[in-house]
Design a protein around this motif. Structure first.
Motif, PDB file in Angstrom:
ATOM      1  N   ALA A  17      -4.654   5.161   8.050  1.00  0.00           N
ATOM      2  CA  ALA A  17      -3.355   4.332   8.361  1.00  0.00           C
ATOM      3  C   ALA A  17      -3.028   3.670   7.179  1.00  0.00           C
ATOM      4  N   ILE A  18      -3.903   2.994   6.531  1.00  0.00           N
ATOM      5  CA  ILE A  18      -3.582   2.244   5.293  1.00  0.00           C
ATOM      6  C   ILE A  18      -2.858   2.977   4.388  1.00  0.00           C
ATOM      7  N   VAL A  19      -3.499   3.941   4.175  1.00  0.00           N
ATOM      8  CA  VAL A  19      -2.852   5.139   2.893  1.00  0.00           C
ATOM      9  C   VAL A  19      -1.334   5.580   3.600  1.00  0.00           C
ATOM     10  N   THR A  20      -1.106   5.771   4.741  1.00  0.00           N
ATOM     11  CA  THR A  20       0.161   5.964   5.295  1.00  0.00           C
ATOM     12  C   THR A  20       1.195   4.983   5.030  1.00  0.00           C
ATOM     13  N   VAL A  21       0.620   3.735   4.991  1.00  0.00           N
ATOM     14  CA  VAL A  21       1.585   2.701   4.829  1.00  0.00           C
ATOM     15  C   VAL A  21       1.673   2.301   3.419  1.00  0.00           C
ATOM     16  N   ILE A  22       0.792   2.647   2.601  1.00  0.00           N
ATOM     17  CA  ILE A  22       0.984   2.639   1.180  1.00  0.00           C
ATOM     18  C   ILE A  22       2.270   3.780   0.539  1.00  0.00           C
ATOM     19  N   PHE A  73      11.106  -3.387   8.942  1.00  0.00           N
ATOM     20  CA  PHE A  73      11.978  -4.129   8.361  1.00  0.00           C
ATOM     21  C   PHE A  73      13.035  -3.777   7.216  1.00  0.00           C
ATOM     22  N   LEU A  74      12.216  -2.995   6.387  1.00  0.00           N
ATOM     23  CA  LEU A  74      13.046  -2.396   5.116  1.00  0.00           C
ATOM     24  C   LEU A  74      14.058  -1.503   5.687  1.00  0.00           C
ATOM     25  N   GLY A  75      13.571  -0.742   6.727  1.00  0.00           N
ATOM     26  CA  GLY A  75      14.550   0.313   7.298  1.00  0.00           C
ATOM     27  C   GLY A  75      15.865  -0.416   7.888  1.00  0.00           C
ATOM     28  N   GLY A  76      15.465  -1.368   8.655  1.00  0.00           N
ATOM     29  CA  GLY A  76      16.588  -2.171   9.219  1.00  0.00           C
ATOM     30  C   GLY A  76      17.432  -2.797   8.211  1.00  0.00           C
ATOM     31  N   ILE A  77      17.013  -3.356   7.049  1.00  0.00           N
ATOM     32  CA  ILE A  77      17.768  -3.698   6.061  1.00  0.00           C
ATOM     33  C   ILE A  77      18.693  -2.843   5.529  1.00  0.00           C
ATOM     34  N   ARG A  78      18.392  -1.458   5.391  1.00  0.00           N
ATOM     35  CA  ARG A  78      19.277  -0.652   4.695  1.00  0.00           C
ATOM     36  C   ARG A  78      20.500  -0.275   5.934  1.00  0.00           C
ATOM     37  N   GLY A 121       1.719  -4.512   7.466  1.00  0.00           N
ATOM     38  CA  GLY A 121       2.487  -3.702   6.492  1.00  0.00           C
ATOM     39  C   GLY A 121       3.376  -2.551   7.120  1.00  0.00           C
ATOM     40  N   ALA A 122       2.865  -2.111   8.238  1.00  0.00           N
ATOM     41  CA  ALA A 122       3.836  -0.930   8.970  1.00  0.00           C
ATOM     42  C   ALA A 122       5.024  -1.707   9.610  1.00  0.00           C
ATOM     43  N   SER A 123       4.981  -2.806   9.911  1.00  0.00           N
ATOM     44  CA  SER A 123       6.025  -3.687  10.562  1.00  0.00           C
ATOM     45  C   SER A 123       6.966  -3.951   9.299  1.00  0.00           C
ATOM     46  N   PHE A 124       6.506  -4.465   8.047  1.00  0.00           N
ATOM     47  CA  PHE A 124       7.480  -4.340   7.058  1.00  0.00           C
ATOM     48  C   PHE A 124       8.130  -3.351   6.615  1.00  0.00           C
ATOM     49  N   ALA A 182      13.501   6.694   7.248  1.00  0.00           N
ATOM     50  CA  ALA A 182      12.279   7.213   6.656  1.00  0.00           C
ATOM     51  C   ALA A 182      11.112   6.008   6.798  1.00  0.00           C
ATOM     52  N   PRO A 183      11.339   4.621   6.244  1.00  0.00           N
ATOM     53  CA  PRO A 183      10.320   3.905   6.139  1.00  0.00           C
ATOM     54  C   PRO A 183       9.928   3.478   7.947  1.00  0.00           C
ATOM     55  N   VAL A 184      10.805   3.881   8.994  1.00  0.00           N
ATOM     56  CA  VAL A 184      10.066   3.755  10.358  1.00  0.00           C
ATOM     57  C   VAL A 184       9.281   4.796  10.708  1.00  0.00           C
ATOM     58  N   VAL A 185       9.522   5.804  10.380  1.00  0.00           N
ATOM     59  CA  VAL A 185       8.763   7.027  10.554  1.00  0.00           C
ATOM     60  C   VAL A 185       7.286   6.675  10.034  1.00  0.00           C
ATOM     61  N   PHE A 186       7.279   6.273   8.648  1.00  0.00           N
ATOM     62  CA  PHE A 186       5.848   6.091   8.277  1.00  0.00           C
ATOM     63  C   PHE A 186       5.297   4.960   8.904  1.00  0.00           C
ATOM     64  N   SER A 187       6.002   4.045   9.518  1.00  0.00           N
ATOM     65  CA  SER A 187       5.224   2.884  10.195  1.00  0.00           C
ATOM     66  C   SER A 187       4.900   3.346  11.652  1.00  0.00           C
TER      67      SER A 187
END
Length: 248
Positions: A185-190, A139-144, A133-136, A167-172
């Motif tokens: 950590a799971i809650v942070t990914v959510i 990936f979302l940050g790289g798409i933007r 989930g963190a890697s995903f 922002a998604p990279v920071v949460f990852s």
């Protein structure tokens, strides 16, 4: 003034005595009706009109004649068509993007599915799910970022687009930083997945509709899989790894 009133009363009395012209029929004869007859039959005389081809009805029943102006009817407002919901654009997704994205959901659901089958909570499987989930998120940050780079892209190279991709990279990064406390950590990914989806749907609305629909499905599936993992931690006993030389 008195003289005028007398003249008017005399003219009224003469009108009661003499007949009225009703109309000229096709046969050339003149039909007559007296004012007294009209009043007795609840009729009212109208203006004298002569039609060359048909007899014109001059006296009309007051109780059966109604006049309604077309302007008195209010036109119903035309309601604009409701826009189609974003999730309805999912069938419009290109087949490669759809199939690859659906295959990418397997690492989200495989760990809780295995734990349900074995009826044990495995921290290792939960960690692999969190790491994916963190890697995903990265990936979302790289798409933007990549979406804003090409010339002519609707996403400009401004602080909103570039900071939104970070922002998604920071949460990852935060999820891996606190990975020893796996539940946090799971809650942070959510939270990171939710913020990324909000930015892509409302703050940065430049993606195609099919991609937005795909992101909604992926985020909901990932969120559900993480919630199941957190629930299994409290339901099933934890499976601890074996130490070297440990006897069961």
């Amino acid at each position: 003034m008195l003289h005028f009133i007398q003249k008017f009363s005399q003219a009224s009395s003469k009108m009661l005595k003499y007949p009225f012209m009703v109309g000229l029929g096709a046969s050339g004869r003149t039909e007559t009706l007296s004012l007294k007859t009209c009043l007795q039959q609840n009729f009212s005389p109208l203006f004298l009109r002569t039609l060359p081809f048909s007899s014109f009805l001059v006296c009309m029943n007051k109780t059966q004649y109604y006049h309604t102006s077309p302007c008195s009817f209010k036109k119903k407002p035309v309601l604009p068509a409701r826009p189609q919901k974003t999730i309805m654009y999912l069938p419009d997704s290109p087949k490669p993007a759809l199939y690859i994205s659906l295959a990418g959901l397997i690492p989200f659901f495989a760990p809780p599915l295995i734990m349900l089958m074995t009826e044990t909570y495995s921290p290792v499987l939960a960690f692999t799910q969190m790491a994916y989930g963190a890697s995903f998120l990265s990936f979302l940050g790289g798409i933007r970022w990549g979406f804003a780079l090409p010339e002519g892209s609707p996403a400009k190279l401004d602080f909103l687009n570039l900071a939104g991709s970070i922002a998604p990279v920071v949460f990852s990064w935060l999820a891996f930083l606190i990975s020893e406390r796996l539940s946090e950590a799971i809650v942070t990914v959510i939270i990171g997945l939710g913020i990324a989806l909000h930015n892509e749907l409302f703050l940065l609305p430049h993606y195609p509709n099919w991609f937005k629909a795909l992101r909604i499905v992926i985020t909901l599936v990932a969120f559900l899989s993480f919630v199941i993992t957190l629930l299994l931690k409290d339901i099933y006993p934890e499976k601890r790894p074996k130490r070297p030389g440990q006897v069961e």
